[in-house]
Design an enzyme around this catalytic site. Structure first.
Site, PDB file in Angstrom:
ATOM      1  N   GLY A 146     -40.229 -41.001  41.271  1.00 47.36           N
ATOM      2  CA  GLY A 146     -39.069 -39.931  41.230  1.00 47.36           C
ATOM      3  C   GLY A 146     -38.277 -40.331  39.454  1.00 47.36           C
ATOM      4  O   GLY A 146     -37.222 -39.315  39.479  1.00 47.36           O
TER       5      GLY A 146
ATOM      6  N   GLY B 265     -36.040 -36.690  38.697  1.00 49.89           N
ATOM      7  CA  GLY B 265     -35.236 -36.553  39.600  1.00 49.89           C
ATOM      8  C   GLY B 265     -33.804 -37.302  39.079  1.00 49.89           C
ATOM      9  O   GLY B 265     -33.758 -37.638  37.557  1.00 49.89           O
ATOM     10  N   GLN B 266     -32.753 -36.461  39.594  1.00 45.99           N
ATOM     11  CA  GLN B 266     -31.375 -36.956  38.704  1.00 45.99           C
ATOM     12  C   GLN B 266     -31.535 -38.130  38.522  1.00 45.99           C
ATOM     13  O   GLN B 266     -30.364 -38.559  37.259  1.00 45.99           O
ATOM     14  CB  GLN B 266     -29.949 -36.909  39.983  1.00 45.99           C
TER      15      GLN B 266
ATOM     16  N   ASP C 257     -47.786 -38.909  43.110  1.00 41.59           N
ATOM     17  CA  ASP C 257     -47.148 -38.800  45.120  1.00 41.59           C
ATOM     18  C   ASP C 257     -46.592 -40.529  45.387  1.00 41.59           C
ATOM     19  O   ASP C 257     -47.803 -41.147  45.654  1.00 41.59           O
ATOM     20  CB  ASP C 257     -48.177 -38.269  45.228  1.00 41.59           C
TER      21      ASP C 257
ATOM     22  N   TYR D  30     -31.692 -38.551  56.590  1.00 39.21           N
ATOM     23  CA  TYR D  30     -31.589 -38.778  55.349  1.00 39.21           C
ATOM     24  C   TYR D  30     -30.934 -40.887  55.959  1.00 39.21           C
ATOM     25  O   TYR D  30     -31.915 -41.759  55.312  1.00 39.21           O
ATOM     26  CB  TYR D  30     -30.921 -38.904  54.669  1.00 39.21           C
TER      27      TYR D  30
ATOM     28  N   LYS E 241     -32.788 -43.895  55.453  1.00 40.73           N
ATOM     29  CA  LYS E 241     -31.858 -45.657  54.540  1.00 40.73           C
ATOM     30  C   LYS E 241     -31.559 -46.714  55.080  1.00 40.73           C
ATOM     31  O   LYS E 241     -31.965 -47.735  54.958  1.00 40.73           O
ATOM     32  CB  LYS E 241     -30.978 -44.675  53.917  1.00 40.73           C
TER      33      LYS E 241
HETATM   34  C1  AKB Z   1     -26.123 -36.719  49.325  1.00 41.34           C
HETATM   35  O1  AKB Z   1     -25.546 -36.535  49.432  1.00 41.34           O
HETATM   36  O2  AKB Z   1     -27.547 -36.979  49.983  1.00 41.34           O
HETATM   37  C2  AKB Z   1     -26.769 -38.285  47.920  1.00 41.34           C
HETATM   38  C3  AKB Z   1     -26.094 -39.474  49.146  1.00 41.34           C
HETATM   39  C4  AKB Z   1     -24.625 -40.022  49.009  1.00 41.34           C
HETATM   40  O3  AKB Z   1     -26.865 -41.037  48.782  1.00 41.34           O
HETATM   41  N1  AKB Z   1     -26.011 -37.927  46.613  1.00 41.34           N
END
Ligand code: AKB
Length: 321
Positions: A17, A20-21, A61, A151, A155
């Site tokens: 990755g 990415g940012q 990938d 998300y 995590k």
């Molecule tokens: C998001 O906003 O999804 C991310 C994070 C806080 O993990 N920048």
């Protein structure tokens, strides 16, 4: 050992990755530190010209175990930074794709370390592991974690797996819970905290910004240089200092959209801000306002260097044409 590695002191490091940012700036920082040739950037797509020209790059990938294993064997990789992930806002739109990417990429690197094909892993977690029942101010390292986003669930699960692989198989995996990250070199993609970057681009190009969060939504944030420094500091620390193998709370500053607007108005007095909250408001409302990172400070010496004012100055200076 192939001829590529024979003459090198630093064992090769792979970044997944890398376009990415965070991955882009991490690649630059690691290449600056160890030399371009030993830092292997990889991503599912190509990155900016500077990144592509500054050292080795592989189209890869991170969910493809065999391809990943092949690259690791070819370059004799010792450390992997797994920065590929689908962030909070996009993950709400594509829950199964987010789960597949965020979890399978992690299992791939954890299993490669378990099989002793790599020595060390960095995997980022996020403030998204917390949820609406978590104490909102100065959120402790160990507390109620009931994430309500796809998300956040990925995590939190990832953190438990990192802890498990360390305890059960001795895998050297290290992690921090990043807050929203502010940077000017690469645009973010699909996060809830992205407004804190969009605002600078819009302030300079249009003189105004419509924020997708309410004016008083306070979130933990960090300038990218701090995030990269924390990441490298954690990875370079002696293993005996790493008391937490799930993920460390990490903090630098907290602010609301109204406060960042005021900070911009200090330098651009004409700047105008308006508010039109969308689905991302619910995500932000489930996250903490500020974070207690005292374990990162005491275990491996973390200290932030950038506050809102300093960040605002750097962002405007570097984005102006
Ligand atoms: C998001 O906003 O999804 C991310 C994070 C806080 O993990 N920048």
């Amino acid at each position: 050992m192939n001829s590529f590695n024979f003459i090198l002191m630093q064992k090769p490091i792979l970044i997944l990755g890398a376009c990415g940012q965070i991955g882009t700036e991490l690649t630059y920082a690691l290449r600056e530190k160890h030399g371009n040739d030993v830092i292997i950037a990889s991503d599912i797509r190509e990155g900016n010209e500077h990144l592509m020209k500054s050292g080795p790059f592989e189209l890869l990938d991170a969910t493809d175990y065999n391809a990943l294993e092949g690259i690791i064997a070819y370059y004799e990789i010792s450390e992997v930074y797994l920065m590929a992930a689908m962030l909070s806002a996009t993950a709400e739109k594509f829950p199964m794709r987010a789960w597949h990417l965020n979890m399978n990429s992690l299992f791939n690197v954890l299993n490669l370390a378990k099989e002793q094909k790599i020595d060390k892993i960095f995997w980022p977690s996020s403030i998204a592991v917390f949820g609406p029942n978590t104490p909102v101010n100065n959120t402790p390292q160990n507390t109620i974690m009931e994430p309500t986003t796809v998300y956040g669930i990925s995590k939190q699960s990832g953190e438990r797996w990192c802890h498990y692989y360390h305890k059960k198989y001795g895998v050297d995996v290290r992690s921090v819970r990043y807050p929203g990250l502010i940077s000017y070199k690469t645009m973010p993609g699909g996060g809830t905290t992205d407004y804190a970057i969009e605002i600078f681009h819009s302030a300079l190009s249009k003189g105004r910004y419509t924020c997708f969060l309410n004016k008083d939504t306070k979130l933990p944030m960090m300038f990218m240089d701090d995030a990269i420094r924390a990441t490298l500091q954690l990875m370079e620390s002696n293993a005996t200092k790493i008391g937490i193998r799930s993920s460390y709370n990490l903090s630098a500053m907290s602010f609301t959209p109204q406060e960042i607007a005021k900070s911009i108005q200090r330098l651009l007095p004409e700047f105008e801000m308006s508010y039109a909250p969308d689905f991302r408001q619910d995500i932000a409302d489930s996250w903490p306002s500020s974070i207690d990172d005292s374990k990162a400070r005491s275990d491996w010496g973390w200290q932030p260097g950038f506050n809102l004012e300093k960040t605002t100055e750097i962002m405007l200076e570097n984005l102006k044409t």
